[in-house]
Design a protein around this motif. Structure first.
Motif, PDB file in Angstrom:
ATOM      1  N   ALA A 145       4.054   0.398 -12.793  1.00 23.34           N
ATOM      2  CA  ALA A 145       3.321  -0.811 -12.433  1.00 23.34           C
ATOM      3  C   ALA A 145       3.362  -1.031 -10.921  1.00 23.34           C
ATOM      4  O   ALA A 145       2.346  -1.404 -10.311  1.00 23.34           O
ATOM      5  CB  ALA A 145       3.905  -2.019 -13.163  1.00 23.34           C
ATOM      6  N   GLU A 146       4.512  -0.791 -10.297  1.00 21.91           N
ATOM      7  CA  GLU A 146       4.592  -0.943  -8.841  1.00 21.91           C
ATOM      8  C   GLU A 146       3.723   0.093  -8.142  1.00 21.91           C
ATOM      9  O   GLU A 146       3.051  -0.207  -7.152  1.00 21.91           O
ATOM     10  CB  GLU A 146       6.039  -0.824  -8.359  1.00 21.91           C
ATOM     11  N   TRP A 184       0.835  -1.193   0.000  1.00 22.34           N
ATOM     12  CA  TRP A 184       0.000   0.000   0.000  1.00 22.34           C
ATOM     13  C   TRP A 184       0.871   1.244   0.000  1.00 22.34           C
ATOM     14  O   TRP A 184       2.039   1.222   0.382  1.00 22.34           O
ATOM     15  CB  TRP A 184      -0.951   0.008   1.194  1.00 22.34           C
ATOM     16  N   PRO A 228      -3.321  -9.044 -10.183  1.00 18.49           N
ATOM     17  CA  PRO A 228      -3.234  -9.129  -8.718  1.00 18.49           C
ATOM     18  C   PRO A 228      -2.120 -10.062  -8.280  1.00 18.49           C
ATOM     19  O   PRO A 228      -1.845 -11.091  -8.912  1.00 18.49           O
ATOM     20  CB  PRO A 228      -4.611  -9.659  -8.315  1.00 18.49           C
ATOM     21  N   ARG A 229      -1.479  -9.690  -7.186  1.00 18.01           N
ATOM     22  CA  ARG A 229      -0.409 -10.532  -6.649  1.00 18.01           C
ATOM     23  C   ARG A 229      -0.982 -11.870  -6.168  1.00 18.01           C
ATOM     24  O   ARG A 229      -2.063 -11.913  -5.589  1.00 18.01           O
ATOM     25  CB  ARG A 229       0.273  -9.844  -5.461  1.00 18.01           C
ATOM     26  N   LEU A 288      -1.413  -1.123 -14.489  1.00 18.83           N
ATOM     27  CA  LEU A 288      -1.825  -1.958 -13.364  1.00 18.83           C
ATOM     28  C   LEU A 288      -1.559  -3.430 -13.669  1.00 18.83           C
ATOM     29  O   LEU A 288      -2.080  -3.981 -14.635  1.00 18.83           O
ATOM     30  CB  LEU A 288      -3.317  -1.745 -13.090  1.00 18.83           C
ATOM     31  N   PRO A 289      -0.740  -4.093 -12.854  1.00 22.12           N
ATOM     32  CA  PRO A 289      -0.438  -5.507 -13.111  1.00 22.12           C
ATOM     33  C   PRO A 289      -1.552  -6.414 -12.615  1.00 22.12           C
ATOM     34  O   PRO A 289      -2.491  -5.978 -11.934  1.00 22.12           O
ATOM     35  CB  PRO A 289       0.854  -5.722 -12.295  1.00 22.12           C
ATOM     36  N   ASP A 291       0.098  -0.999  -8.434  1.00 17.48           N
ATOM     37  CA  ASP A 291      -0.166  -2.108  -7.517  1.00 17.48           C
ATOM     38  C   ASP A 291      -0.377  -1.587  -6.097  1.00 17.48           C
ATOM     39  O   ASP A 291      -1.279  -2.029  -5.375  1.00 17.48           O
ATOM     40  CB  ASP A 291       1.005  -3.084  -7.570  1.00 17.48           C
ATOM     41  N   THR A 307       5.033  -9.721   2.767  1.00 17.97           N
ATOM     42  CA  THR A 307       4.837  -9.599   1.324  1.00 17.97           C
ATOM     43  C   THR A 307       6.139  -9.802   0.567  1.00 17.97           C
ATOM     44  O   THR A 307       6.148 -10.294  -0.556  1.00 17.97           O
ATOM     45  CB  THR A 307       4.260  -8.213   0.996  1.00 17.97           C
ATOM     46  N   ARG A 341      -2.548   4.034 -13.968  1.00 20.58           N
ATOM     47  CA  ARG A 341      -3.616   3.030 -14.094  1.00 20.58           C
ATOM     48  C   ARG A 341      -3.408   2.101 -15.297  1.00 20.58           C
ATOM     49  O   ARG A 341      -3.710   0.906 -15.232  1.00 20.58           O
ATOM     50  CB  ARG A 341      -4.980   3.717 -14.189  1.00 20.58           C
ATOM     51  N   ARG A 378      -3.751   0.277  -5.812  1.00 19.30           N
ATOM     52  CA  ARG A 378      -4.833  -0.704  -5.694  1.00 19.30           C
ATOM     53  C   ARG A 378      -4.888  -1.279  -4.288  1.00 19.30           C
ATOM     54  O   ARG A 378      -5.971  -1.405  -3.694  1.00 19.30           O
ATOM     55  CB  ARG A 378      -4.649  -1.825  -6.711  1.00 19.30           C
ATOM     56  N   GLY A 379      -3.713  -1.619  -3.742  1.00 13.43           N
ATOM     57  CA  GLY A 379      -3.678  -2.170  -2.393  1.00 13.43           C
ATOM     58  C   GLY A 379      -4.232  -1.189  -1.371  1.00 13.43           C
ATOM     59  O   GLY A 379      -4.938  -1.584  -0.430  1.00 13.43           O
TER      60      GLY A 379
END
Length: 331
Positions: free
Chosen positions: A186-187, A157, A225-226, A222-223, A190, A266, A219, A193-194
């Motif tokens: 991308a990071e 986050w 989901p982990r 956006l990769p 992510d 994580t 946006r 989103r978190g």
């Protein structure tokens, strides 16, 4: 140092009980052709942040569109066009149709149609424990740098979002590594989103004000989901054998430490940090597990050994290992 924000929103709901969209339209009266496109995006992002914190971005967009179409004006068109620059998904069609309708009678602002910002360089600064990243993205149109602090605490986050002057990266005092802008974007996406999915919201004012702007830049990157992957049994046994093979009490604690990291970290099950040491001892351990007398007696020494063992295994420098080990106290 943080870049000057230029104009800021002025939300004063006490004036004749005006609603948030009313205040937004009043604030848009000050819009002229002197704003840079970055200032326009900051203005729109701040208002969308106010909506995100209260009634919701969609509600804000609906209400602004209703007011703009009811009383068409140049500043109403500018307000809608500004929101469109950093609009969240799902609002584009409504805002585009409103701009087209208002343009029938009102002039477009001079900055309308300015291409979206493109990142030209990206950097990452990581703490020794891989528990925090600071991301930097440089943009050459109206030169500036976006900075985001990203945390790895069970979820990924972002907390502090900041717009910096172009020379900020050169002045950064911690180690930096340069990466392709797409990788950093991308990071960032992510982490955004978190944060949106988290059961909490960052309490820094800058996050809400800049959230829409940062999302608009990242946006598209956006990769997926982990997916959390757990240690396989072979690797788990290898790590525990390297840590302890003789004392069954210490080995049982090693299993506890490894399972804790495998469940919560994580950045990998060996990514212990001072913050995780404190959380393990003072929050998780008293609430979520029970130790027998032998384990409780052996715990401080075993945890100090474990933290040193895993950080040495990851190649962390001695000064940072000591900082984490010294936080191990009696639970």
């Amino acid at each position: 140092m943080p870049r000057s924000r230029g104009r800021s929103i002025r939300v004063q709901h006490a004036v004749r009980d005006l609603t948030m969209p009313d205040h937004l339209m009043r604030d848009a009266l000050a819009f002229g052709d002197g704003e840079t496109i970055l200032e326009v995006e900051e203005w729109a992002s701040a208002w969308l942040g106010e909506g995100w914190r209260t009634t919701g971005e969609h509600r804000l967009c609906l209400d602004v569109v209703a007011r703009a179409t009811a009383k068409p004006s140049a500043h109403a068109l500018a307000a809608v066009a500004a929101l469109r620059r950093v609009a969240p998904p799902g609002e584009e069609k409504l805002l585009d149709e409103t701009i087209e309708r208002l343009f029938e009678s009102q002039p477009l602002p001079t900055w309308f149609g300015t291409p979206a910002f493109t990142a030209t360089r990206g950097w990452r600064s990581a703490d020794p424990y891989e528990s925090e990243h600071v991301l930097f993205l440089e943009f050459d149109t109206d030169p500036h740098v976006l900075m985001a602090e990203v945390y790895f605490t069970g979820i990924v986050w972002a907390e502090r979002l900041t717009i910096l002057e172009p020379n900020a990266v050169a002045a950064w005092k911690q180690p930096l590594t340069e990466h392709p802008p797409a990788e950093i974007l991308a990071e960032l996406a992510d982490a955004m989103r978190g944060t949106d999915d988290a059961p909490f919201r960052p309490d820094t004012e800058d996050f809400a004000e800049l959230r829409a702007l940062f999302w608009s830049r990242c946006r598209a990157y956006l990769p997926a989901p982990r997916e959390r992957t757990r240690l396989d049994e072979t690797e788990r046994a290898r790590i525990l054998d390297d840590f302890e093979t003789l004392d069954p009490v210490v080995r049982s604690l090693g299993e506890l430490f490894l399972d804790f990291g495998d469940t919560y970290f994580t950045s990998g099950p060996l990514s212990w940090s001072p913050a995780w040491v404190q959380f393990f001892l003072h929050d998780w351990l008293p609430k979520d597990t029970t130790l027998d007398p032998a384990q409780r007696s052996a715990l401080p020494g075993a945890l100090r050994r474990w933290v040193r063992f895993v950080l040495e295994r990851r190649g962390v420098a001695e000064e940072w290992i000591t900082s984490a080990v010294d936080l191990v106290t009696e639970p």
